[in-house]
Design a protein around this motif. Sequence first.
Motif, short mmCIF file in Angstrom:
data_model
loop_
_atom_site.label_atom_id
_atom_site.label_comp_id
_atom_site.label_asym_id
_atom_site.label_seq_id
_atom_site.Cartn_x
_atom_site.Cartn_y
_atom_site.Cartn_z
N UNK A 33 0.62 -1.20 0.08
CA UNK A 33 -0.04 0.12 -0.02
C UNK A 33 0.87 1.30 0.02
N UNK A 34 1.98 1.32 0.76
CA UNK A 34 2.75 2.34 1.06
C UNK A 34 3.52 2.76 -0.37
N UNK A 136 6.89 6.72 6.61
CA UNK A 136 7.07 5.94 8.00
C UNK A 136 6.57 4.59 7.81
N UNK A 137 5.50 4.32 6.97
CA UNK A 137 4.65 2.91 6.89
C UNK A 137 5.90 2.04 6.20
N UNK A 143 1.92 1.59 10.46
CA UNK A 143 1.03 1.01 9.87
C UNK A 143 0.14 1.66 9.18
N UNK A 144 -0.44 1.03 8.21
CA UNK A 144 -1.59 2.05 7.21
C UNK A 144 -2.79 2.30 8.46
N UNK A 145 -3.15 1.18 9.34
CA UNK A 145 -4.11 1.40 10.17
C UNK A 145 -3.57 0.98 11.66
N UNK A 168 0.23 -1.62 20.22
CA UNK A 168 -0.02 -1.77 18.72
C UNK A 168 0.85 -0.86 17.77
N UNK A 169 1.31 -1.23 16.59
CA UNK A 169 2.02 -0.23 15.68
C UNK A 169 1.14 0.77 15.39
#
Length: 223
Positions: A33-34, A136-137, A143-145, A168-169
């Motif tokens: 995604x990134x 950063x991702x 993370x994206x989420x 959690x990230x």
Amino acid sequence: MEPRLSEIPDSTTSMRRMTKVEYFIKRVIDITGSIIGLILTAPIFFLIGISYLFEKERGPVFFKQRRVGWNGQIFYIYKFRTMVINAEKKLKENKLLYKKYVANNYKLEPYEDPRITKLGKFLRRTSLDELPQLINVLKGEMSLVGPRPVVEEELKEYKNKKNQFLSVKPGVTGYWQISGRSNVGYPERVELELYYVYNQSILFDIKILYKTFMVVLTNKGAY
């Protein structure tokens, strides 16, 4: 309905943890995604970069700030710069305004915030200032989420739930963003962030990503 803060256990033993396979899938989604996001938004990066040449006060295109990440690790979050140079220093010099900033969940209304530039107001309203966080991702810091990463002084808002929050990230988007974003402050924000922590899953992430696009299109909660 998400649990109230008082209903969330103090330990992390009762939260729903993703399996190794789910973590692997989540990381693959983050990397894919990134990379795709950075390629597709490259023209936007270029146009925004050019826009800084027309600012009265010249400064860097990107802004980085210390944030608390996964398991308490400190990292620097990337954004397009939306404020004047030495913005934090200028804000703290105005003691009354800084006090209001802290009391108002670490934000000010755009019209009264002396730090935000004209270009910055547009970038924030459209959420384009967040695009560099794809870096950063890709680096694995975010993370994206996930829960939004906070500055160190904000951790006190999570009180004895701090360890859960940091387990959690952090994410570019999350349950808080699709539930009101800047329109939802503390302590409600804590409840929303921890709801994600206790219910994390790949399917939940996909739902949040979809709803994020809808929120961005309507500028809902943008600050």
